[in-house]
Design a protein around this motif. Sequence first.
Motif, short mmCIF file in Angstrom:
data_model
loop_
_atom_site.label_atom_id
_atom_site.label_comp_id
_atom_site.label_asym_id
_atom_site.label_seq_id
_atom_site.Cartn_x
_atom_site.Cartn_y
_atom_site.Cartn_z
N ALA A 65 1.75 11.19 11.01
CA ALA A 65 3.13 11.32 11.47
C ALA A 65 3.78 12.47 10.73
N ALA A 66 4.87 12.97 11.29
CA ALA A 66 5.61 14.04 10.62
C ALA A 66 6.15 13.52 9.30
N SER A 67 6.09 14.35 8.28
CA SER A 67 6.58 13.95 6.96
C SER A 67 8.07 13.64 7.03
N PHE A 68 8.46 12.49 6.47
CA PHE A 68 9.86 12.10 6.46
C PHE A 68 10.69 13.03 5.58
N ALA A 69 10.00 13.70 4.64
CA ALA A 69 10.70 14.60 3.72
C ALA A 69 11.18 15.87 4.42
N GLY A 70 10.78 16.06 5.67
CA GLY A 70 11.28 17.21 6.42
C GLY A 70 10.33 18.39 6.48
N ALA A 71 9.15 18.25 5.89
CA ALA A 71 8.19 19.34 5.93
C ALA A 71 7.59 19.46 7.33
N ASP A 72 7.04 20.63 7.62
CA ASP A 72 6.45 20.85 8.93
C ASP A 72 5.08 20.19 9.07
N THR A 73 4.45 19.86 7.96
CA THR A 73 3.11 19.29 8.00
C THR A 73 3.16 17.79 8.28
N ASP A 74 2.05 17.28 8.79
CA ASP A 74 1.91 15.84 9.01
C ASP A 74 1.36 15.16 7.77
N VAL A 75 1.64 13.88 7.67
CA VAL A 75 1.02 13.07 6.62
C VAL A 75 0.08 12.08 7.30
N ASN A 76 -1.03 11.81 6.64
CA ASN A 76 -2.02 10.87 7.16
C ASN A 76 -1.92 9.56 6.41
N TRP A 77 -2.10 8.47 7.11
CA TRP A 77 -2.09 7.17 6.47
C TRP A 77 -3.24 6.32 6.99
N PHE A 78 -3.70 5.42 6.15
CA PHE A 78 -4.84 4.57 6.46
C PHE A 78 -4.54 3.15 6.00
N LEU A 79 -5.05 2.19 6.73
CA LEU A 79 -5.02 0.80 6.31
C LEU A 79 -6.46 0.33 6.23
N VAL A 80 -6.92 0.06 5.02
CA VAL A 80 -8.33 -0.29 4.81
C VAL A 80 -8.42 -1.67 4.18
N GLN A 81 -9.59 -2.31 4.34
CA GLN A 81 -9.79 -3.66 3.81
C GLN A 81 -11.14 -3.73 3.11
N PRO A 82 -11.17 -3.46 1.81
CA PRO A 82 -12.43 -3.58 1.07
C PRO A 82 -12.86 -5.03 0.94
N ALA A 83 -14.16 -5.25 0.98
CA ALA A 83 -14.70 -6.61 0.89
C ALA A 83 -15.16 -6.94 -0.53
N SER A 84 -15.16 -5.97 -1.42
CA SER A 84 -15.60 -6.19 -2.79
C SER A 84 -14.90 -5.20 -3.72
N VAL A 85 -14.99 -5.45 -5.02
CA VAL A 85 -14.41 -4.54 -6.00
C VAL A 85 -15.13 -3.20 -5.95
N ASP A 86 -16.43 -3.21 -5.67
CA ASP A 86 -17.18 -1.95 -5.57
C ASP A 86 -16.64 -1.09 -4.44
N GLU A 87 -16.34 -1.69 -3.29
CA GLU A 87 -15.77 -0.93 -2.18
C GLU A 87 -14.40 -0.39 -2.56
N LEU A 88 -13.61 -1.20 -3.26
CA LEU A 88 -12.29 -0.76 -3.71
C LEU A 88 -12.42 0.44 -4.64
N ALA A 89 -13.39 0.39 -5.56
CA ALA A 89 -13.60 1.49 -6.50
C ALA A 89 -14.04 2.76 -5.79
N ASN A 90 -14.85 2.62 -4.74
CA ASN A 90 -15.33 3.80 -4.01
C ASN A 90 -14.21 4.55 -3.31
N LEU A 91 -13.08 3.86 -3.02
CA LEU A 91 -11.96 4.54 -2.37
C LEU A 91 -11.40 5.65 -3.25
#
Length: 450
Positions: free
Chosen positions: A15-41
């Motif tokens: 989506a367009a940055s709320f701060a007013g910049a011309d660039t887009d910001v990327n967002w992700f919703l992820v669900q790790p199944a273990s602490v190892d997966e969380l650490a790899n993020l």
Amino acid sequence: MGLEDICNVMERGSAASFAGADTDVNWFLVQPASVDELANLFHIFSEAALVPYYDPKLKSLLATDTVFVDMKKLSAVTENVVSDLVMGVQCGITVFELRRVLSAQKQIFPVSRVYDDLSLAQLMALGDSGACESGYGQLRSNVLGFEFLDTQGHRTKCGGRVVKNVTGYDVSKLFVGSGRLALPYLVYLRLFARAEAAVLFLAQGPVLELLHFSSRLLASGINPYILELVQGEHGEFSLYIGLDGPTPMVEELKGLLAKLASAEGLLLKQCPGEEAEEVSFEAAALERLEVFLSLEGLAFVLRHLSLIRARIGPGIGPGAEVDSWSVRVRPATGRLIIDCSSYSQETNWLAAMEAAEYYLTEALRLWKQEIETFSPARREFFRWENFSIMKRVAGRLIDTTGGETLASPPQKMGASIVGSLEHGLDPRRRFHPFVWAEKSRLSRVGAIEP
């Protein structure tokens, strides 16, 4: 190797940055199944903000690439020593589920029911256990230790499994309420036996009279587990007083409380039995300003907040939004909360928060000037008075500002809040006690392409 090879990607977008910049910001919703997966993020998202929960208000204000981590699958109880009143549990568990587990063993982790929907990760970022902190202590007092991830995904421990586990500075206390010093995945909790009986009383009246009665109550030796001043929709204040413990003790405390209230000319009303265990105070205040003050400081600021509102008016500061925030005060801990979540969806919470910050800063400036007029001996008593305002969005600490000078009138609705949020989510400023990752792998794995 892509992001999907590491953990479950539930949703992504830009989506367009709320701060007013011309660039887009990327967002992700992820669900790790273990602490190892969380650490790899951390190896992929070293240049993106990591938030251990999802909140639509945060997503709508993003100014930098952000990863929301759903920790629902990291919710196991790893250790439960019932006789020692200690539990180790992963931070994805909700407060409600934790309450259900502890209920079977007649124990509690003292957190208000208003936070039942929050995960422990959210609760630790918020740093508030609710109204019951008056009797059971602040949240950080009941957290014995953490296991957490540093900025490179390395596992680290602080604190421990017992109450007296530190000979130097207890680093774990820094993490409760910070939200960005570390990403905890396991926490050790100090538990309490469930009280045999509990009653809740309500008193209404002018806020300064209720605050004065609270001071007398705290000095009387009666130890309420709930003592909270709550502002209603129309500006009136209510004082909630909760007593708990063995039945004979509660009955004795009820008599002492009634005598104290009668001597002060205060009318107490006992709430219905189903409300006695805990009062929810309507809703969780996740968009808030917080400050900690002495009882005298609280009285001064509360008195001047209403005076400043009337004096400044809509021509200088924010306008109609001044009526869309409410105040909560816990005299036992000195915590003053301005709830900017708003009563209705029509009220803009961003404008409400900016208005509240404007007026609270001015009230703190006046209180600081008042202290300077005290005698040297009395001024020394207030040497540790706190003038820092903590700003939270979705429960996350986004900025801490001083109350030395009056905030300038906002030029754009929400501009300072969004600026604070951009600073608070800046990955270059996260986990600063630890070593930063040297180079991002975002471009190499193609993770930032929605």
